[in-house]
Design a protein around this motif. Structure first.
Motif, PDB file in Angstrom:
ATOM      1  N   ARG A   1      16.630  20.552  96.690  1.00 33.07           N
ATOM      2  CA  ARG A   1      15.775  19.139  96.831  1.00 33.07           C
ATOM      3  C   ARG A   1      15.122  18.853  97.863  1.00 33.07           C
ATOM      4  NH1 ARG A   1      20.310  17.151  93.693  1.00 33.07           N
ATOM      5  NH2 ARG A   1      21.762  16.158  95.371  1.00 33.07           N
TER       6      ARG A   1
ATOM      7  N   GLU B   1      11.571  21.253  98.294  1.00 32.05           N
ATOM      8  CA  GLU B   1      10.225  20.433  97.892  1.00 32.05           C
ATOM      9  C   GLU B   1      10.277  19.451  98.827  1.00 32.05           C
ATOM     10  OE1 GLU B   1      11.852  18.463  93.956  1.00 32.05           O
ATOM     11  OE2 GLU B   1      12.494  20.718  93.451  1.00 32.05           O
TER      12      GLU B   1
ATOM     13  N   GLU C   1      21.286  20.337  96.261  1.00 31.00           N
ATOM     14  CA  GLU C   1      20.388  20.005  97.683  1.00 31.00           C
ATOM     15  C   GLU C   1      19.912  20.443  98.682  1.00 31.00           C
ATOM     16  OE1 GLU C   1      19.708  16.461 100.067  1.00 31.00           O
ATOM     17  OE2 GLU C   1      20.789  16.817  98.443  1.00 31.00           O
TER      18      GLU C   1
END
Length: 902
Positions: free
Chosen positions: A38, A41, A35
């Motif tokens: 992610r 990003e 997580e």
């Protein structure tokens, strides 16, 4: 995907579990690694973004975008067209050097943003997948669970969920001098940043305790990122000098082109050949262009830089030298600028008397004095001894040697109490040895005090030492200690009265007490057992003291007509007390103290006037600092802003001149500033202002000196064309005059000493033109004398039978000789050269000598005669030249005298 709260207004207004829920994270196990990847990003790295700026080529070309540079480029092209390639090369060299200087200085200014970006780099302790690990700070993402401890730099904006006696130094961000005690209580949304106890902000420093917080903002979304945007958006203003030179250059360009066009048109109408008239027009333009002006500006400013460096002020941008001379308002940060940023105990009150503490900051030199000014030690009174022991023993702070320098590790308040104990004969190492600590009840804002259990090796007993807020400690006391060590009934009214009296002096007051430690039996420190068992030993009152020379510097600024305003993130009461010590608060409405709340409540139309009238601004945020500077600039003030913290950077860049502290200042502040004080002394600003005024005076003197020659040369050419006569002076001879006199004569004014009383006059009116009406009249008078004198001597030489070449040589020498005599007059624009001393500037004497040798060469050397079409002239011609020069000096002297008596 989580909804990330905005760092500026939401997280501190939500309960910790609500923040965790909104960020979709676990308060014990943190995010998973997947997580976190992610989210990185999505949100990007935890770095402040580089501001997109102009490229290298664009920034270099921008240095040529100035009317005066256009004039110089045209002069170089014209000179090259006349075949004078050496002179053309000199002109273009001046243009290139000026462009390089501007390019280098602009590049340095961009370093402010780089310094800000570096503040968030490093490592962070983060909980992911239920395990604590170290990761690069730039990898943090919203929702990460971060742990911080004493000595750590906070890596992102955190909403605290489990603070444990956590204190954070936020002075670089808020201006608050004392570390802030943190907790996790929910706060109202309008709470100012400096009062958000449940938040820890990126770039601040943990001084004690530890804590866990959830990341609510990273990179550009943090409070530090907001300041980064303010720095990037703050406009770097043109200085008064560059603005006036720009206007002057535009006017000069229009005048030169108009006169050149008039010359060409009149000649063609009279039937002259267009090529010859074009040459004449070029000659007029060459004569009217002050080729030496850019070099004079650069060199005069550079000399000012060198002088300021000797007085401990480092200039990062050349025009800042001149800007200082026109400063009308200095906005000074309090912490570390007007004060030492070192808490100092000023008074110790005990039930049997009050003691003054001398010395300043963390310097151990100082002593305790009783009411009769007698020097005393801790042995003078048991109450005093235990008051100092409690302050020095009940502490987590310590002094360490860092590179040979004694620095404090820990809370400044505790550092002040350690120093006070040392002045009373109880150095910290002795306290530690005599009464080693066994147990601790740490300070919290809810508790309001700190307690420690010690083993008194002298008696074998155990003792509890307590320090904290006076009201809180007083409530736990049953008695008070006397000078002989007897515990007598407590007199709370007397203690509270002393507390209020000391607080009224702007001092922070802490109470100290002692309690029983259960004799020599197994020691135990029980918080619940303390109330009703303590004996009050006294009060210690402290503050962050003003710098020793600050008050005198403020008075000197006031004498010079410069208003000093204090802008700080500290509390209004503390700021008011410091301002009173420094003489910043006057009588009536001009002595107002405004807080950020007061400023926010002001209508827009009243804001500039209120800011102009107030003396102190307390609890001010970075945006308000920026707005304050802009408001003062809107009132036509030339604003100097001093500061040392990250929070000062936007205002430093917006101000007409930003002044950073060299020793105690952050790199961000230094990079954003135009000037850095190497000694962090506010008094150095006074010296810099004095130098700045001298620089502007010398630049004005150069312009007043050089313009008559340029105007005279142009008018001589114009008159010749209008009456259809031969030119009294040729274009090559004009170039000789302009280039040699500017270097050998005019530049010597850059070394002119400052005139007496320069700091007793008010600052220049920012709206005042570069040249006043009186100076323009003087310039026109000298110009008229040059035009009339050159035509008279030219015609006289022809009338007595001298050749055309000899007549032109006489006119050429007239221009130079009048320039020499006029140079001595221009050494002061108001006083006669006899009052300032004709020989007091040795550079002028040297320049005149060099110019005299040059004139002898161009007049009598055959090679020079051939190159410049000159010829030797006799003694009678020189007498006539000197007579006209003397007449010009007398006219200027009379003009000065009339204006002094008017």
């Amino acid at each position: 995907m989580p909804t990330v709260p905005t760092s500026g207004n939401v997280p501190h207004g939500l309960a910790a579990h609500e923040v965790l829920l909104s960020l979709d994270t676990d308060g014990e196990h943190g995010l998973t690694t997947e997580e976190a990847t992610r989210r990185r990003e999505r949100f990007g790295p935890n770095l402040l973004p580089a501001t997109a700026g102009a490229g290298v080529v664009t920034r270099m070309l921008r240095q040529f975008h100035h009317p005066l540079i256009y004039v110089l480029i045209a002069a170089g092209a014209i000179t090259a067209g006349l075949g004078e390639f050496v002179d053309s090369a000199v002109i273009f060299a001046v243009v290139v050097v000026n462009a390089i200087i501007g390019f280098v200085q602009e590049s340095k200014a961009e370093g402010a943003l780089d310094a800000l970006r570096s503040m968030v780099r490093g490592e962070a302790s983060v909980v992911r997948d239920g395990r604590e690990e170290k990761v690069p700070a730039e990898d943090l993402v919203p929702g990460d669970l971060v742990r911080v401890a004493a000595g750590d730099k906070v890596p992102a904006d955190l909403r605290l969920v489990r603070p444990a006696e956590l204190r954070v130094d936020e002075s670089a961000l808020t201006g608050e001098s004392a570390p802030v005690v943190k907790d996790e209580a929910v706060l109202p949304e309008p709470t100012p940043m400096a009062d958000r106890r449940n938040m820890a902000y990126s770039g601040t420093l943990v001084t004690s305790g530890s804590g866990t917080g959830v990341t609510v903002a990273t990179g550009a979304r943090t409070e530090l990122g907001r300041i980064h945007r303010l720095v990037g958006s703050a406009q770097t203003l043109a200085t008064p000098l560059t603005e006036k030179l720009s206007w002057f250059s535009k006017v000069l360009t229009v005048a030169i082109l108009s006169l050149a066009a008039l010359t060409f048109g009149v000649g063609v109408v009279r039937g002259e050949k267009p090529v010859e008239m074009f040459t004449a027009a070029i000659a007029l333009a060459v004569g009217a262009i002050p080729e030496g002006l850019p070099a004079a500006v650069t060199i005069t400013l550079a000399i000012g830089v060198a002088r300021m460096a000797r007085r401990r002020a480092v200039i990062r941008r050349l025009p800042a030298v001149e800007t200082l001379g026109g400063t009308t308002v200095i906005c000074s940060d309090k912490t570390g600028t007007l004060t030492e940023n070192q808490m100092t105990v000023r008074a110790v009150w005990t039930p049997d008397g009050e003691y003054e503490v001398t010395g300043s900051g963390y310097d151990p030199d100082g002593e305790l004095r009783d009411g009769d000014a007698n020097v005393v030690t801790a042995e003078a009174s048991e109450a005093l001894r235990w008051c100092l022991l409690a302050g020095a023993g009940c502490t987590d702070a310590a002094f360490v040697l860092d590179g040979g320098r004694r620095t404090l590790a820990g809370d400044p308040t505790e550092g002040a109490m350690l120093v006070a104990a040392g002045k009373g004969g109880l150095p910290p190492e002795q306290v530690t040895t005599a009464c080693p600590r066994i147990a601790t009840i740490p300070f919290t804002s809810a508790r309001g005090y700190m307690a420690t259990l010690h083993h008194d090796r002298a008696t074998g007993d155990h003792v509890v030492l307590v320090k904290g807020a006076a009201e809180r400690v007083l409530a736990m006391c049953r008695a008070q200690l006397t000078a002989d060590g007897t515990a007598v009934p407590l007199r709370p009214d007397a203690v509270l009265a002393a507390t209020e009296r000391l607080a009224g002096r702007g001092l922070r007051v802490l109470a100290t007490a002692i309690g029983p430690g259960h004799g020599a039996t197994a020691p135990r420190l029980d918080e619940d057992a303390l109330p009703g068992t303590l004996v009050l030993t006294g009060l210690q009152a402290m503050h962050d003291p003003p710098r020793p020379a600050a008050a005198a510097a403020v008075r000197a600024c006031h004498t010079a007509g410069i208003t000093v305003k204090m802008i700080t993130g500290d509390h209004a009461k503390t700021a008011t007390a410091i301002a009173g010590h420094l003489g910043l608060i006057g009588e009536g409405p001009d002595g107002r103290v405004l807080t950020e709340t007061d400023l926010a409540a002001l209508p827009a139309e009243r804001y500039p006037d209120a800011v102009d009238r107030a003396s102190v601004f307390a609890r001010v945020s970075p945006e308000q600092k920026l707005r304050l500077v802009k408001a003062l600039q809107a009132r036509k003030h030339i604003v100097a802003m001093t500061g040392d913290g990250v929070n000062d950077a936007p205002a430093l860049r917006q101000a007409n001149i930003g002044i950073a502290m060299g020793t105690g200042g952050t790199e961000v502040a230094k990079e954003a500033a135009d000037m850095v004080l190497t000694d962090d002394d506010f008094a150095t600003i006074e010296a810099a202002v004095e130098e700045g005024r001298g620089v502007f005076d010398n630049l004005t003197k150069f312009i007043v000196w050089t313009l008559p020659t340029n105007i005279g040369e142009g008018m001589v050419i114009l008159v010749a064309i209008l009456i259809g006569a031969r030119l009294p002076i040729l274009p090559t001879q004009i170039l000789w005059i302009n280039m040699t006199t500017a270097v050998a004569l005019g530049l010597m004014l850059a070394f002119e000493p400052k005139e007496a009383g320069i700091m007793n006059r008010p600052p220049r009116d920012p709206g005042r033109p570069l040249l006043t009406g009186a100076l323009l009249i003087r310039i026109l008078l000298v110009s008229a004398l040059l035009v009339g004198g050159s035509w008279w001597i030219f015609k006289w030489e022809e009338a007595i039978g001298s050749g055309l070449t000899e007549a032109r040589t006489a006119a050429l020498n007239l221009f130079v000789t009048v320039g020499v005599f006029y140079l001595f007059s221009c050494r002061s624009l108001t006083r006669s050269m006899w009052r300032i001393g004709p020989l007091s500037n040795r550079w002028v004497i040297g320049g005149v000598t060099v110019q005299a040798l040059g004139q002898a060469a161009i007049t009598y050397l055959p090679a020079m005669n051939h190159l410049f079409r000159t010829a030797p002239i006799g003694a009678q011609s020189w007498l006539r030249i000197v007579a006209i020069a003397v007449l010009a000096s007398l006219v200027v002297a009379v003009d000065k005298r009339l204006r002094r008596t008017a």
